[in-house]
Design a protein around this motif. Structure first.
Motif, PDB file in Angstrom:
ATOM      1  N   ASP A  59       2.915  -3.092   0.474  1.00  0.00           N
ATOM      2  CA  ASP A  59       2.654  -2.900   1.902  1.00  0.00           C
ATOM      3  C   ASP A  59       1.315  -2.207   2.157  1.00  0.00           C
ATOM      4  OD1 ASP A  59       5.134  -4.020   2.437  1.00  0.00           O
ATOM      5  OD2 ASP A  59       6.141  -2.078   2.497  1.00  0.00           O
ATOM      6  N   ILE A  60       0.767  -1.573   1.144  1.00  0.00           N
ATOM      7  CA  ILE A  60      -0.471  -0.815   1.283  1.00  0.00           C
ATOM      8  C   ILE A  60      -1.689  -1.646   0.921  1.00  0.00           C
ATOM      9  CG2 ILE A  60      -1.738   1.183   0.402  1.00  0.00           C
ATOM     10  CD1 ILE A  60       1.020   2.503  -0.074  1.00  0.00           C
ATOM     11  N   VAL A  61      -1.538  -2.519  -0.066  1.00  0.00           N
ATOM     12  CA  VAL A  61      -2.658  -3.314  -0.585  1.00  0.00           C
ATOM     13  C   VAL A  61      -3.231  -4.211   0.505  1.00  0.00           C
ATOM     14  CG1 VAL A  61      -3.240  -5.155  -2.209  1.00  0.00           C
ATOM     15  CG2 VAL A  61      -1.811  -3.241  -2.948  1.00  0.00           C
ATOM     16  N   ASP A  62      -4.563  -4.157   0.649  1.00  0.00           N
ATOM     17  CA  ASP A  62      -5.232  -5.063   1.589  1.00  0.00           C
ATOM     18  C   ASP A  62      -6.259  -5.943   0.874  1.00  0.00           C
ATOM     19  OD1 ASP A  62      -7.492  -3.495   1.137  1.00  0.00           O
ATOM     20  OD2 ASP A  62      -7.481  -2.584   3.116  1.00  0.00           O
ATOM     21  N   ASP A  63      -6.440  -5.738  -0.427  1.00  0.00           N
ATOM     22  CA  ASP A  63      -7.374  -6.502  -1.262  1.00  0.00           C
ATOM     23  C   ASP A  63      -8.825  -6.417  -0.813  1.00  0.00           C
ATOM     24  OD1 ASP A  63      -5.537  -7.349  -3.217  1.00  0.00           O
ATOM     25  OD2 ASP A  63      -4.845  -8.959  -1.908  1.00  0.00           O
ATOM     26  N   VAL A  64      -9.137  -5.525   0.103  1.00  0.00           N
ATOM     27  CA  VAL A  64     -10.523  -5.282   0.497  1.00  0.00           C
ATOM     28  C   VAL A  64     -10.906  -3.876   0.070  1.00  0.00           C
ATOM     29  CG1 VAL A  64     -12.132  -5.130   2.432  1.00  0.00           C
ATOM     30  CG2 VAL A  64     -10.351  -6.878   2.453  1.00  0.00           C
ATOM     31  N   VAL A  82      -8.904   2.394  -4.828  1.00  0.00           N
ATOM     32  CA  VAL A  82      -9.692   2.462  -3.599  1.00  0.00           C
ATOM     33  C   VAL A  82     -11.144   2.237  -4.010  1.00  0.00           C
ATOM     34  CG1 VAL A  82     -10.327   3.865  -1.604  1.00  0.00           C
ATOM     35  CG2 VAL A  82      -8.060   4.141  -2.634  1.00  0.00           C
ATOM     36  N   THR A  83     -11.832   1.347  -3.317  1.00  0.00           N
ATOM     37  CA  THR A  83     -13.210   1.017  -3.679  1.00  0.00           C
ATOM     38  C   THR A  83     -14.155   2.197  -3.508  1.00  0.00           C
ATOM     39  OG1 THR A  83     -13.803   0.272  -1.465  1.00  0.00           O
ATOM     40  CG2 THR A  83     -12.903  -1.390  -2.973  1.00  0.00           C
ATOM     41  N   GLU A  84     -15.207   2.172  -4.291  1.00  0.00           N
ATOM     42  CA  GLU A  84     -16.240   3.218  -4.198  1.00  0.00           C
ATOM     43  C   GLU A  84     -16.839   3.276  -2.799  1.00  0.00           C
ATOM     44  OE1 GLU A  84     -19.072   3.520  -7.645  1.00  0.00           O
ATOM     45  OE2 GLU A  84     -18.022   1.666  -8.173  1.00  0.00           O
ATOM     46  N   GLU A  85     -17.083   2.122  -2.211  1.00  0.00           N
ATOM     47  CA  GLU A  85     -17.715   2.058  -0.894  1.00  0.00           C
ATOM     48  C   GLU A  85     -16.886   2.773   0.168  1.00  0.00           C
ATOM     49  OE1 GLU A  85     -19.024  -0.902  -3.650  1.00  0.00           O
ATOM     50  OE2 GLU A  85     -17.024  -0.725  -2.785  1.00  0.00           O
ATOM     51  N   ALA A  86     -15.579   2.600   0.128  1.00  0.00           N
ATOM     52  CA  ALA A  86     -14.701   3.232   1.115  1.00  0.00           C
ATOM     53  C   ALA A  86     -14.706   4.746   0.973  1.00  0.00           C
ATOM     54  CB  ALA A  86     -13.279   2.697   0.980  1.00  0.00           C
ATOM     55  N   LEU A  87     -14.939   5.234  -0.245  1.00  0.00           N
ATOM     56  CA  LEU A  87     -14.857   6.671  -0.512  1.00  0.00           C
ATOM     57  C   LEU A  87     -16.056   7.449   0.001  1.00  0.00           C
ATOM     58  CD1 LEU A  87     -13.365   6.449  -4.085  1.00  0.00           C
ATOM     59  CD2 LEU A  87     -12.158   6.952  -1.955  1.00  0.00           C
ATOM     60  N   ALA A  88     -17.052   6.761   0.515  1.00  0.00           N
ATOM     61  CA  ALA A  88     -18.180   7.456   1.141  1.00  0.00           C
ATOM     62  C   ALA A  88     -17.702   8.214   2.376  1.00  0.00           C
ATOM     63  CB  ALA A  88     -19.274   6.459   1.514  1.00  0.00           C
ATOM     64  N   ASP A  89     -16.609   7.746   2.975  1.00  0.00           N
ATOM     65  CA  ASP A  89     -16.007   8.383   4.146  1.00  0.00           C
ATOM     66  C   ASP A  89     -15.048   9.476   3.659  1.00  0.00           C
ATOM     67  OD1 ASP A  89     -14.198   9.040   6.249  1.00  0.00           O
ATOM     68  OD2 ASP A  89     -14.588   7.118   7.209  1.00  0.00           O
ATOM     69  N   GLU A  90     -15.367  10.729   3.968  1.00  0.00           N
ATOM     70  CA  GLU A  90     -14.574  11.866   3.487  1.00  0.00           C
ATOM     71  C   GLU A  90     -13.114  11.793   3.954  1.00  0.00           C
ATOM     72  OE1 GLU A  90     -14.375  14.955   0.904  1.00  0.00           O
ATOM     73  OE2 GLU A  90     -16.145  13.767   1.336  1.00  0.00           O
ATOM     74  N   ALA A  91     -12.886  11.283   5.157  1.00  0.00           N
ATOM     75  CA  ALA A  91     -11.516  11.176   5.675  1.00  0.00           C
ATOM     76  C   ALA A  91     -10.701  10.181   4.851  1.00  0.00           C
ATOM     77  CB  ALA A  91     -11.532  10.768   7.145  1.00  0.00           C
ATOM     78  N   ILE A  92     -11.328   9.106   4.408  1.00  0.00           N
ATOM     79  CA  ILE A  92     -10.613   8.125   3.576  1.00  0.00           C
ATOM     80  C   ILE A  92     -10.293   8.738   2.219  1.00  0.00           C
ATOM     81  CG2 ILE A  92     -10.850   5.928   2.353  1.00  0.00           C
ATOM     82  CD1 ILE A  92     -12.305   4.868   4.854  1.00  0.00           C
ATOM     83  N   LEU A  93     -11.250   9.437   1.628  1.00  0.00           N
ATOM     84  CA  LEU A  93     -10.982  10.097   0.353  1.00  0.00           C
ATOM     85  C   LEU A  93      -9.825  11.079   0.506  1.00  0.00           C
ATOM     86  CD1 LEU A  93     -11.594  10.757  -2.599  1.00  0.00           C
ATOM     87  CD2 LEU A  93     -13.261  12.435  -1.772  1.00  0.00           C
TER      88      LEU A  93
END
Length: 110
Positions: A59-64, A82-93
């Motif tokens: 239910d969590i996987v979005d493949d993006v 979680v992709t490296e690109e998404a982790l640039a956002d501190e809230a996502i991390l």
């Protein structure tokens, strides 16, 4: 490829006050364990490994941004990447570190 030390430092900052916290080099990355259970890791191949309830992972996987972890071509139940690109956002991390820590805390201590 070695793990991202800057990402490891960011994770460390988020989990430093957790009781039962240990760090361990595993799978080419740096894992953060809570009560002996791996919660999250700065992955050796980049991005963040996150521990999750295997029954809810699909239910969590979005493949993006979020995908199932694979090791040696095999999917790992209960592990997300979680992709490296998404982790640039501190809230996502923070969201995903909290997710992994919460799940690790739900398991009986080792």
């Amino acid at each position: 490829m070695a793990y991202d030390e800057e990402l490891a430092d960011r994770i460390r900052e988020l989990v430093q006050d957790e009781s039962g916290l240990t760090e361990k080099k595993m799978f080419g990355g740096l894992a953060f364990l809570i009560g002996g259970h791996m919660a999250v890791a700065a992955a050796g191949h980049g991005g963040l490994m996150v521990r999750s309830d295997p029954a809810k992972a699909d239910d969590i996987v979005d493949d993006v941004v979020i995908s199932r972890m694979e090791m040696r071509g095999r999917p790992m139940g209960g592990w997300l990447r979680v992709t490296e690109e998404a982790l640039a956002d501190e809230a996502i991390l923070r969201r995903w570190v909290d997710h992994g820590v919460t799940y690790a805390r739900s398991l009986p201590p080792k």
